[in-house]
Motif scaffolding. Structure first.
Motif, short mmCIF file in Angstrom:
data_model
loop_
_atom_site.label_atom_id
_atom_site.label_comp_id
_atom_site.label_asym_id
_atom_site.label_seq_id
_atom_site.Cartn_x
_atom_site.Cartn_y
_atom_site.Cartn_z
N GLY A 398 -60.43 -57.32 71.30
CA GLY A 398 -60.67 -55.94 70.93
C GLY A 398 -59.68 -54.96 71.51
O GLY A 398 -58.46 -55.11 71.40
N ILE A 399 -60.20 -53.95 72.20
CA ILE A 399 -59.38 -52.84 72.69
C ILE A 399 -58.42 -53.29 73.77
O ILE A 399 -57.42 -52.60 74.06
CB ILE A 399 -60.31 -51.72 73.22
CG1 ILE A 399 -59.54 -50.40 73.35
CG2 ILE A 399 -60.96 -52.14 74.52
CD1 ILE A 399 -59.04 -49.85 72.05
N LEU A 400 -58.65 -54.45 74.41
CA LEU A 400 -57.73 -54.94 75.43
C LEU A 400 -56.34 -55.19 74.84
O LEU A 400 -55.33 -54.95 75.51
CB LEU A 400 -58.27 -56.24 76.05
CG LEU A 400 -59.23 -56.08 77.23
CD1 LEU A 400 -59.74 -57.43 77.66
CD2 LEU A 400 -58.57 -55.35 78.37
N LEU A 401 -56.27 -55.69 73.61
CA LEU A 401 -54.97 -55.92 72.99
C LEU A 401 -54.22 -54.62 72.77
O LEU A 401 -53.00 -54.56 72.96
CB LEU A 401 -55.16 -56.66 71.66
CG LEU A 401 -55.64 -58.11 71.72
CD1 LEU A 401 -55.62 -58.72 70.34
CD2 LEU A 401 -54.78 -58.92 72.66
N TYR A 402 -54.94 -53.58 72.38
CA TYR A 402 -54.28 -52.29 72.17
C TYR A 402 -53.78 -51.71 73.50
O TYR A 402 -52.71 -51.11 73.55
CB TYR A 402 -55.24 -51.32 71.50
CG TYR A 402 -54.61 -50.01 71.11
CD1 TYR A 402 -53.73 -49.93 70.02
CD2 TYR A 402 -54.87 -48.84 71.82
CE1 TYR A 402 -53.14 -48.73 69.67
CE2 TYR A 402 -54.28 -47.64 71.47
CZ TYR A 402 -53.42 -47.59 70.39
OH TYR A 402 -52.82 -46.41 70.04
N GLN A 403 -54.53 -51.90 74.56
CA GLN A 403 -54.06 -51.46 75.87
C GLN A 403 -52.83 -52.24 76.31
O GLN A 403 -51.90 -51.67 76.89
CB GLN A 403 -55.19 -51.60 76.89
CG GLN A 403 -56.38 -50.68 76.61
CD GLN A 403 -57.54 -50.94 77.55
OE1 GLN A 403 -57.51 -51.88 78.36
NE2 GLN A 403 -58.59 -50.13 77.44
N ASN A 404 -52.81 -53.54 76.06
CA ASN A 404 -51.62 -54.33 76.38
C ASN A 404 -50.40 -53.89 75.58
O ASN A 404 -49.27 -53.92 76.07
CB ASN A 404 -51.89 -55.81 76.11
CG ASN A 404 -52.95 -56.39 77.02
OD1 ASN A 404 -53.23 -55.83 78.08
ND2 ASN A 404 -53.55 -57.48 76.60
N TYR A 405 -50.64 -53.47 74.35
CA TYR A 405 -49.55 -52.99 73.50
C TYR A 405 -49.01 -51.65 73.98
O TYR A 405 -47.81 -51.37 73.88
CB TYR A 405 -50.05 -52.91 72.05
CG TYR A 405 -49.19 -52.12 71.11
CD1 TYR A 405 -47.92 -52.55 70.76
CD2 TYR A 405 -49.65 -50.92 70.57
CE1 TYR A 405 -47.13 -51.82 69.89
CE2 TYR A 405 -48.87 -50.19 69.70
CZ TYR A 405 -47.60 -50.64 69.37
OH TYR A 405 -46.82 -49.90 68.51
#
Length: 592
Positions: A398-405
């Protein structure tokens, strides 16, 4: 000292082992300081005549003196956070002993917050020493320091210093052994390897979990802990250090990764969905996106494959036993997202007799080297496989991928003067010099430094061409320097086969503009440009042509000629020309 800190990754600047000795460390504070600090600093309480220290001492003394006599049942029953007593079964042969006065539970009395915390810690120690260890069923609700799963179960035995040994391999088989702490993430380890190998830090390097016996590959997410992933790997598993340009490409071009016919939401609305709404549907935990389509599923323990209609939801991966029906009674669970990871199968045709080349599998975390527990699947084409694998990652993290990006972009904004032009860590210590006058000088203006570099590059090309025309002998004669200078570039890979170039392009992401150059197998004097466009790999032959005694290289039968391959690559990085798109990402292999 400043130069070393400037080139060091961000992770090590904040690590306690790398703190300088002259940094002021906070002194140990008493209970009075912790309670009264906010009141002492507040202007509204400067004239307050309440003696806080005396009040704390009175509370502690009254807490120790009240209720000197309590029943054994009350003393031996620790309180939970909600105030309910915890009734533990007494052990046979060992009667319960009355607790010490410090362990007694006081009720209906005003308690100081520090005393309550101290009482809970003592009761926790008493409980863990008298009862057998029970695994925590909810480790995600505990901190890593208090969770038995994180502190003992999931991490291997380490050295007394708290360091762990990890070996990372590159594409050419060379390896590097590094010592890392337990809390180092995959992004931190990649930054460390970039720093040690003097690579260009363009935020595309990744750590790959590779299982050679199973034929599986998986790129670790940036937030995953390397030590925990290594603890779940088999003995033959290893880490690879390579580029992956497509890791977060779906945030830039989501429509290329999610075809409308595979997204159930698009089918229900009967219209095109804006890219922003499509990503919000996946990132929002309350949303219910669904990926649907036909997949080939391998029977467990057999080599036969079946074509079934599959649904990927936030709750798991399902297949329908009755055509394309979505009714709950017709759906069967294939895999759970929380306790599994998705892998690319690199040897599907040989090991599993796969019907297509676009195979992937879902591997439970508990499985190490057992083929029977793997859920093998095949897609019809590369776009479908990419859609299934990307949706699996989005629904799981979920939102963890967007934070990593977003983290590399925020870091690039803060350190913008290091990003243009993009250079390695070792090159950041170099400065531009001008030796045209009697004495040398440092070029401080970046625009002047860039123009001087371009002028110098054209100057040596003109000198080499003039020397070749005059026929001056040299170590490179009779072949000119322009025919071999490209071998120093990272995008040139020499005598590799067509199949090897396909494998490298697939491993590094299959994004538009990913390219490499290699020697031609059919023409010993020619070269081949291999590039990717719309997830399809294409090849273009580069032929040499001679004009006025000088050798040129061309992609379009001599219409556009270049003196060397470096000029050719630089031109097509700025201009599309006869290619389907510009050259953007060089396919790179670095030896560790």
């Amino acid at each position: 000292m400043n130069m070393a800190v400037a080139g060091c990754p961000d992770y090590f600047l904040h690590h306690p082992n790398y703190q300088q000795d002259n940094v002021d460390r906070p002194s140990e504070r008493t209970s009075t300081d912790l309670i009264g600090q906010s009141f002492q600093n507040s202007p509204a309480h400067q004239d307050d005549d309440v003696d806080l220290e005396a009040l704390v001492n009175d509370m502690n003394s009254s807490f120790e003196s009240l209720y000197p006599q309590c029943s054994t049942q009350t003393e031996a029953s620790p309180l939970l956070h909600n105030g309910q007593p915890h009734r533990a079964p007494p052990q046979s042969g060992s009667p319960l002993q009355p607790a010490s006065p410090g362990h007694r539970v006081r009720r209906s009395q005003p308690m100081h917050i520090l005393a309550v915390r101290r009482l809970q810690e003592e009761e926790q120690q008493l409980r863990t020493s008298s009862l057998p260890a029970i695994p925590n069923p909810f480790p995600e609700l505990c901190s890593p320091t208090s969770s038995p799963v994180h502190s003992h179960g999931s991490l291997p035995q380490c050295q007394p210093s708290g360091k762990y040994i990890v070996k990372v391999f590159s594409e050419d088989g060379t390896g590097k052994v590094v010592e890392i702490p337990a809390d180092m993430t995959a992004r931190d380890l990649c930054q460390l390897l970039v720093y040690k190998s003097h690579c260009v830090d363009d935020n595309s390097w990744t750590l790959v979990e590779h299982h050679p016996l199973l034929g599986l590959d998986r790129c670790l997410e940036d937030h995953e802990l390397v030590v925990q992933v290594q603890a779940l790997m088999s003995s033959e598993g290893k880490f690879l250090f390579r580029k992956n340009y497509a890791k977060y490409e779906f945030f830039r071009n989501p429509l290329n990764f999610f075809p409308e016919q595979m997204v159930a939401w698009c089918q229900e609305t009967n219209g095109s969905i804006p890219p922003s709404q499509l990503l919000q549907k996946f990132l929002n935990s309350s949303g219910c996106p669904e990926i649907q389509g036909f997949l080939y599923l391998k029977d467990v323990g057999r080599k036969s494959w079946k074509k079934l209609y599959v649904f990927l939801r936030r709750s798991g991966l399902y297949f329908s036993i009755k055509g394309m029906s979505k009714e709950p009674r017709h759906l069967q669970l294939l895999a759970d997202l929380e306790d599994s990871n998705i892998f690319t199968v690199i040897t599907g045709k040989k090991l599993h007799n796969a019907p297509t080349d676009f195979e992937f599998c879902i591997k439970p975390n508990k499985v190490r080297s057992d083929f029977k527990e793997l859920r093998m699947m095949c897609a019809e084409d590369e776009q479908s496989r990419t859609c299934w694998m990307t949706a699996f990652r989005l629904l799981k993290y979920g939102i963890l991928l967007y934070q990593n990006y977003k983290i590399p972009q925020q870091r690039k904004t803060l350190l913008s003067h290091f990003s243009t032009p993009m250079r390695s860590v070792s090159e950041n210590s170099l400065v531009a010099m001008d030796f045209s006058g009697r004495i040398g000088r440092v070029i401080d203006n970046p625009v002047e430094a860039q123009s001087a570099a371009l002028e110098e590059g054209h100057a040596w090309r003109k000198r080499s061409q003039r020397m070749n025309v005059l026929g001056s002998p040299g170590p490179l004669h009779p072949s000119s320097l322009s025919t071999v200078i490209h071998r120093t570039q990272l995008w040139f890979h020499g005598r590799i086969t067509r199949e090897e170039s396909h494998k490298m392009i697939i491993q590094q992401g299959q994004v538009d503009g990913l390219f490499l150059l290699r020697d031609s197998q059919s023409n010993p004097k020619a070269f081949v440009l291999t590039m990717c466009h719309h997830q399809k790999i294409k090849h273009f032959q580069i032929l040499p042509c001679e004009e006025d005694g000088q050798i040129f290289f061309s992609l379009d039968d001599g219409s556009t000629k270049f003196s060397d391959l470096i000029q050719l690559v630089e031109f097509y990085q700025l201009n599309r020309g006869v290619l389907p798109c510009k050259l953007k990402h060089p396919c790179t292999v670095v030896a560790l």
